[in-house]
Enzyme design. Structure first.
Site, PDB file in Angstrom:
ATOM      1  N   ASP A 235       0.838  -1.197   0.000  1.00 15.02           N
ATOM      2  CA  ASP A 235       0.000   0.000   0.000  1.00 15.02           C
ATOM      3  C   ASP A 235       0.872   1.246   0.000  1.00 15.02           C
ATOM      4  O   ASP A 235       1.398   1.653   1.036  1.00 15.02           O
ATOM      5  CB  ASP A 235      -0.930   0.003   1.215  1.00 15.02           C
ATOM      6  CG  ASP A 235      -1.864   1.195   1.229  1.00 15.02           C
ATOM      7  OD1 ASP A 235      -2.017   1.837   0.171  1.00 15.02           O
ATOM      8  OD2 ASP A 235      -2.457   1.473   2.287  1.00 15.02           O
ATOM      9  N   LYS A 242       1.583   7.817   0.957  1.00 17.78           N
ATOM     10  CA  LYS A 242       2.038   7.799   2.345  1.00 17.78           C
ATOM     11  C   LYS A 242       3.433   8.409   2.450  1.00 17.78           C
ATOM     12  O   LYS A 242       4.222   8.348   1.502  1.00 17.78           O
ATOM     13  CB  LYS A 242       2.120   6.352   2.861  1.00 17.78           C
ATOM     14  CG  LYS A 242       0.811   5.609   2.980  1.00 17.78           C
ATOM     15  CD  LYS A 242       1.082   4.177   3.425  1.00 17.78           C
ATOM     16  CE  LYS A 242      -0.189   3.353   3.529  1.00 17.78           C
ATOM     17  NZ  LYS A 242      -1.018   3.732   4.679  1.00 17.78           N
ATOM     18  N   ASP A 312      -5.879   6.367   0.167  1.00 20.90           N
ATOM     19  CA  ASP A 312      -5.217   5.524   1.149  1.00 20.90           C
ATOM     20  C   ASP A 312      -6.223   4.798   2.042  1.00 20.90           C
ATOM     21  O   ASP A 312      -5.831   4.025   2.905  1.00 20.90           O
ATOM     22  CB  ASP A 312      -4.258   6.365   2.001  1.00 20.90           C
ATOM     23  CG  ASP A 312      -3.265   5.519   2.770  1.00 20.90           C
ATOM     24  OD1 ASP A 312      -3.022   4.361   2.350  1.00 20.90           O
ATOM     25  OD2 ASP A 312      -2.744   5.993   3.799  1.00 20.90           O
ATOM     26  N   GLU A 314      -8.177   2.423   1.029  1.00 22.55           N
ATOM     27  CA  GLU A 314      -8.526   1.492  -0.044  1.00 22.55           C
ATOM     28  C   GLU A 314      -8.988   0.135   0.461  1.00 22.55           C
ATOM     29  O   GLU A 314      -9.722  -0.580  -0.225  1.00 22.55           O
ATOM     30  CB  GLU A 314      -7.327   1.318  -0.989  1.00 22.55           C
ATOM     31  CG  GLU A 314      -6.287   0.300  -0.582  1.00 22.55           C
ATOM     32  CD  GLU A 314      -5.559   0.621   0.721  1.00 22.55           C
ATOM     33  OE1 GLU A 314      -5.117  -0.313   1.402  1.00 22.55           O
ATOM     34  OE2 GLU A 314      -5.442   1.820   1.064  1.00 22.55           O
ATOM     35  N   ARG A 316     -11.076  -0.774   2.776  1.00 21.38           N
ATOM     36  CA  ARG A 316     -12.529  -0.917   2.943  1.00 21.38           C
ATOM     37  C   ARG A 316     -13.251  -1.040   1.602  1.00 21.38           C
ATOM     38  O   ARG A 316     -14.332  -1.622   1.537  1.00 21.38           O
ATOM     39  CB  ARG A 316     -13.063   0.271   3.758  1.00 21.38           C
ATOM     40  CG  ARG A 316     -12.961   1.619   3.075  1.00 21.38           C
ATOM     41  CD  ARG A 316     -13.017   2.770   4.058  1.00 21.38           C
ATOM     42  NE  ARG A 316     -11.818   2.799   4.898  1.00 21.38           N
ATOM     43  CZ  ARG A 316     -11.606   3.708   5.866  1.00 21.38           C
ATOM     44  NH1 ARG A 316     -12.519   4.631   6.098  1.00 21.38           N
ATOM     45  NH2 ARG A 316     -10.506   3.675   6.572  1.00 21.38           N
TER      46      ARG A 316
END
Length: 467
Positions: A235, A242, A312, A314, A316
Site C-alpha cells: 500500500d 504515504k 489511502d 482502499e 474498505r
C-alpha cells in the site's frame, strides 16, 4: 515454513529431562523441600520463581540434571509460559515433572519459529522436544502453531515476492490439499463484477494485476461460513501517497488475507461441518497514470456509489465488494480480517485487534474465545451516530470522512453498509505485526485474532465431521 511437529511428541515413557514448574507465590515452599545441592544451584542462579525465569538443577549423578521454570500461575498455564524456556534450553527431550503442558505447548512450539527465507544460512536451532500425555491434543496444537507460522511467513515476505499472484498461489495450494479448486476473477470480468477491487489495483504492473480469489469447500447442506481477508500486497497510499515512515511496513497490508487463509486451513484440516467460502481480494495500491483519484466516484458490486475522499482508505473498498459477494450466498456467519486502520492501533496498540460486530452475543463469544486461548481482542462500537460522517454530497457514501475522528469506527460502519442485519458478521481490525519481541513471538509478522476466531468456530461447529 517451520516444521513444528518434532517439537511436541507423545509421552511414551522415553528418556527426558524433567521440568518442575513453580510460581512466585509457591517458591519458598518448593525450595524448602529441595535437597541442599538444589538450594545451592538455585541461589547461584538467582532463581526466585519469577515468570519466564529458569534454573538448571544438578541430579544425583554427574550426567543427571533437571530444570525448574518460573510461571505466573502453576494452576493455570498460559499459552506463553514455557516459550522462554523452549528458546533457552539445549536440544533434547523434556517433560513436565507433574501434569501436562496443555495450552503452554503452543508457546513451546512457536519458540521454534524462524523466518530464514532470505538468510544465507539458517538460524533455527535443533528442536527441543516437549512430551505430552495428552496425545489427542498434540495434532491440533501443531496445526495451530503451523497456522500461526503461515501468517508470520506470509506477512514477513517482502512485497516483491508476495503480490496478488502469490496470494493466489497460496489459495490454490490450499485448494489442492483439500480436494477443491480456487476460482479467480481478473481482468475485464473483475472490472465488471468487482469494480472497486479493480479500481484499487488497476495501477499496478500487469504482473501484479488485481484479482478476486475464492475457494468453496464442504458439503452444501452444512452451515455456510464466509472468511474474508484484505489482500493489499503493498500500500503506497495511492495518489494520496504515504510518507516513507508510513510505507515502511506496508508489506504487511495483506495480513488480513494471511489470517483468512490460515483460518481456512484450520477449518478444512479439522473437517469442521461447514460450507466454507474463502474470499481474498488481492491488489497492490500503486501509483500510475490510471490510478484511481481523490474525488472519483466508484460503483460497488452492491450498486452503492462511493466517493473517494482518500485513496489511502482502499482496504474498505475491496472488502466491501468481497462482503457483497459473500452475502449473495446467504452465509450464517461472516468473519473478515483486515489491517484496516491506524486509528485502531492508536486506540488499542499493536497487541489488541479491534473487534466490531453487528451481533453482541457473537462478539461476546469471540471475546471469551480470545481470552481462553491468550489471543485477546477488544470490542469497539458500531456507533450508528457516526454514520452521518460517511455522507457524500455527490454519491451514496464517502470512503474517508473528513476530520479523522473515530477512524476505526467509521471504517467499520462503512463495511456495515454492505452486510444485511440478518447475517451475523464480525470484523477484526488487526495489526498483523509485532514491533518488539516477546518469548515465542519474534519481531515481525504476527497472527493476532486468528486463534480466537478458530476457537469460536471449533466450539460453534463441534465434533461431527464430513465423511
Amino acid at each position: 515454513m517451520t516444521d513444528f511437529s518434532a517439537s511436541l511428541q507423545p509421552d511414551r515413557g522415553q528418556s527426558a529431562v524433567s521440568i518442575a514448574l513453580v510460581d512466585k507465590a509457591g517458591f519458598d515452599g518448593w525450595l524448602r523441600l529441595q535437597p541442599p545441592r538444589t538450594r545451592a544451584a538455585v541461589a547461584a542462579q538467582r532463581f526466585k520463581g519469577e515468570a519466564n525465569a529458569l534454573a538448571i538443577l544438578p541430579g544425583a549423578g554427574p550426567e543427571d540434571w533437571s530444570v525448574v521454570a518460573g510461571v505466573a500461575d502453576v494452576q493455570s498455564l498460559g499459552a506463553w509460559c514455557l516459550a522462554k524456556a523452549a528458546g533457552q534450553l539445549p536440544e533434547g527431550s523434556y517433560r513436565l515433572e507433574s501434569g501436562d503442558p496443555g495450552a503452554a505447548a503452543l508457546g513451546w512450539l512457536l519458540a521454534h519459529y524462524s523466518f530464514d527465507r532470505y538468510r544465507s544460512s539458517e538460524t533455527a536451532s535443533a528442536p527441543r522436544t516437549l512430551l505430552s500425555r495428552d496425545a489427542a491434543r498434540i495434532g491440533e496444537t501443531v496445526q495451530i502453531a503451523s497456522a500461526v507460522g503461515q501468517v508470520r511467513d506470509l506477512v514477513n515476505t517482502p512485497a516483491a515476492d508476495m503480490g496478488p499472484a502469490q496470494l493466489q498461489a497460496e489459495v490454490e495450494a490450499l485448494a489442492r490439499d483439500f480436494g477443491t479448486k480456487a476460482a479467480i476473477t481478473s481482468g475485464k470480468m473483475l472490472a465488471e463484477q468487482f469494480p472497486m477491487v479493480h479500481a484499487v489495483g488497476r495501477a499496478a504492473d500487469p504482473a501484479r494485476a488485481p484479482r478476486m480469489i475464492e475457494l468453496v469447500w464442504g458439503r452444501p447442506e452444512h452451515p455456510r461460513v464466509a472468511i474474508i481477508g484484505k489482500g493489499v500486497c503493498f500500500d503506497s497510499g495511492g495518489l494520496d501517497i504515504k510518507p516513507s515512515s508510513g510505507m515502511r511496513l506496508m508489506k504487511k497490508d495483506m495480513g488480513g488475507a494471511a489470517h483468512a487463509i490460515a483460518l481456512a486451513r484450520l477449518v478444512m484440516a479439522a473437517r469442521l461441518p461447514v460450507r466454507l467460502h474463502l474470499l481474498v481480494p488481492a491488489v497492490e495500491n500503486a501509483i500510475a497514470a490510471d490510478a484511481f483519484r481523490p474525488g472519483d466516484i466508484l460503483r460497488s458490486r452492491k450498486g452503492l456509489s462511493v466517493e473517494i475522499g482518500n485513496t489511502d482508505a482502499e482496504g474498505r473498498l475491496i472488502l466491501a465488494d468481497a462482503l457483497t459477494r459473500a452475502v449473495e450466498e446467504t452465509p450464517e456467519l461472516i468473519i473478515d480480517f483486515a489491517t484496516l486502520t491506524g486509528a485502531a492501533r492508536v486506540a488499542l496498540g499493536p497487541d489488541l485487534p479491534a473487534l466490531f460486530s453487528n451481533d453482541d452475543t457473537l462478539a461476546a463469544a469471540l471475546l471469551a474465545a480470545g481470552s481462553a486461548v491468550d489471543d485477546p481482542l477488544w470490542q469497539l462500537p458500531l456507533w450508528s451516530g457516526y454514520d452521518e460522517l460517511l455522507k457524500s454530497d455527490v454519491a451514496d457514501l464517502n470512503n474517508a470522512p473528513e476530520g479523522g475522528f473515530a477512524g476505526a469506527v467509521t471504517a467499520a460502519l462503512f463495511l456495515r453498509r454492505f452486510v444485511p442485519e440478518t447475517v451475523q458478521w464480525v470484523h477484526l481490525d488487526t495489526f498483523a505485526w509485532r514491533p518488539a519481541a516477546k518469548p515465542g513471538r519474534p519481531r515481525g509478522g504476527e497472527a493476532l485474532g486468528l486463534r480466537a476466531a478458530w476457537r469460536l468456530l471449533s466450539q460453534r461447529l463441534p465434533a461431527q465431521r464430513p465423511g
